[in-house]
Structure formats: structure tokens, C-alpha cells
Design a protein around this motif. Structure first.
Motif, PDB file in Angstrom:
ATOM      1  N   GLY A  74      -0.258  20.018 -32.391  1.00  0.00           N
ATOM      2  CA  GLY A  74       0.532  19.305 -33.381  1.00  0.00           C
ATOM      3  C   GLY A  74      -0.020  17.916 -33.632  1.00  0.00           C
ATOM      4  N   ALA A  75       0.528  17.269 -34.641  1.00  0.00           N
ATOM      5  CA  ALA A  75       0.103  15.909 -34.986  1.00  0.00           C
ATOM      6  C   ALA A  75       0.352  14.985 -33.795  1.00  0.00           C
ATOM      7  N   PRO A  76      -0.638  14.166 -33.430  1.00  0.00           N
ATOM      8  CA  PRO A  76      -0.464  13.251 -32.319  1.00  0.00           C
ATOM      9  C   PRO A  76       0.614  12.206 -32.600  1.00  0.00           C
ATOM     10  N   THR A  77       1.342  11.829 -31.564  1.00  0.00           N
ATOM     11  CA  THR A  77       2.372  10.801 -31.637  1.00  0.00           C
ATOM     12  C   THR A  77       1.869   9.573 -30.899  1.00  0.00           C
ATOM     13  N   ASN A  78       1.895   8.425 -31.564  1.00  0.00           N
ATOM     14  CA  ASN A  78       1.540   7.171 -30.911  1.00  0.00           C
ATOM     15  C   ASN A  78       2.686   6.827 -29.973  1.00  0.00           C
ATOM     16  N   LEU A  79       2.386   6.536 -28.712  1.00  0.00           N
ATOM     17  CA  LEU A  79       3.444   6.274 -27.731  1.00  0.00           C
ATOM     18  C   LEU A  79       3.982   4.869 -27.790  1.00  0.00           C
ATOM     19  N   GLY A  80       3.590   4.097 -28.780  1.00  0.00           N
ATOM     20  CA  GLY A  80       4.231   2.810 -29.011  1.00  0.00           C
ATOM     21  C   GLY A  80       3.358   1.616 -28.747  1.00  0.00           C
ATOM     22  N   CYS A  81       3.762   0.544 -29.363  1.00  0.00           N
ATOM     23  CA  CYS A  81       3.057  -0.737 -29.217  1.00  0.00           C
ATOM     24  C   CYS A  81       3.773  -1.595 -28.182  1.00  0.00           C
ATOM     25  N   GLU A  82       3.031  -2.489 -27.574  1.00  0.00           N
ATOM     26  CA  GLU A  82       3.638  -3.413 -26.629  1.00  0.00           C
ATOM     27  C   GLU A  82       4.752  -4.162 -27.335  1.00  0.00           C
ATOM     28  N   GLY A  83       5.889  -4.232 -26.709  1.00  0.00           N
ATOM     29  CA  GLY A  83       7.011  -4.940 -27.310  1.00  0.00           C
ATOM     30  C   GLY A  83       7.953  -4.038 -28.083  1.00  0.00           C
ATOM     31  N   ASP A  84       7.580  -2.720 -28.266  1.00  0.00           N
ATOM     32  CA  ASP A  84       8.521  -1.793 -28.893  1.00  0.00           C
ATOM     33  C   ASP A  84       9.665  -1.629 -27.915  1.00  0.00           C
ATOM     34  N   GLY A  85      10.743  -2.025 -28.129  1.00  0.00           N
ATOM     35  CA  GLY A  85      11.664  -1.955 -27.174  1.00  0.00           C
ATOM     36  C   GLY A  85      12.681  -1.360 -26.609  1.00  0.00           C
TER      37      GLY A  85
END
Length: 85
Positions: A74-85
Motif C-alpha cells: 500500500g501507499a507509504p505513510t509518513n510517521l510524522g514530523c518532529e513536533g507533531d503532537g
């Protein structure tokens, strides 16, 4: 990859799993999920947080009508940026 993983066997040759996982960007450091049905990897693909981000992709589940596994991921999911909270 998902259905053929055996922790007691050596790794085989690297394989291009195709779109949407492999892109012209750098995708590297694949790490299998514990259930063997996907993996984490790092990439500097466009649309990320900048630099090298961590993504997760999972293999397609079995098709409910046929019971046969679909191929690919499946389409890859970005696990988030620093500070996503």
C-alpha cells in the motif's frame, strides 16, 4: 516479502517492490514489521518533513472474495514530523 519471511533463513538479494514504495528518491534502511506484513523505511521523497523521514507500508491483505493475496504494498505513510503532537 511478507509471506516468505523466515527469521531463521539468511536474507536474499534486494528487491525493488515497485510503486508506490520505490520512487526516484532515496528509499533505504528497510525494517520488517514483527508480523511480517509490511516494513518501515527511510526516504527523502518529496512531500515529507525535510531530510530523511520514516515511512511505513503494509502488504495488501487477502482479497475477501477469493482468499488469494494481492501483490504489492500500500501507499507509504509518513510517521510524522518532529513536533507533531
Amino acid at each position: 516479502m511478507a509471506g516468505n519471511y523466515n527469521p531463521d533463513e539468511p536474507f536474499g538479494a534486494p528487491a525493488n517492490v515497485g510503486a508506490p514504495v520505490n520512487t526516484p528518491a532515496n528509499e533505504f534502511c528497510p525494517s520488517l514489521l514483527r508480523d511480517g506484513h509490511g516494513f518501515l523505511f527511510a526516504s527523502n521523497r518529496p512531500g515529507g518533513c525535510g531530510g530523511d523521514d520514516i515511512y511505513m507500508t503494509r502488504s495488501h491483505p487477502e482479497h475477501p472474495e477469493s482468499g488469494h493475496p494481492e501483490t504489492g504494498y500500500g501507499a507509504p505513510t509518513n510517521l510524522g514530523c518532529e513536533g507533531d503532537g
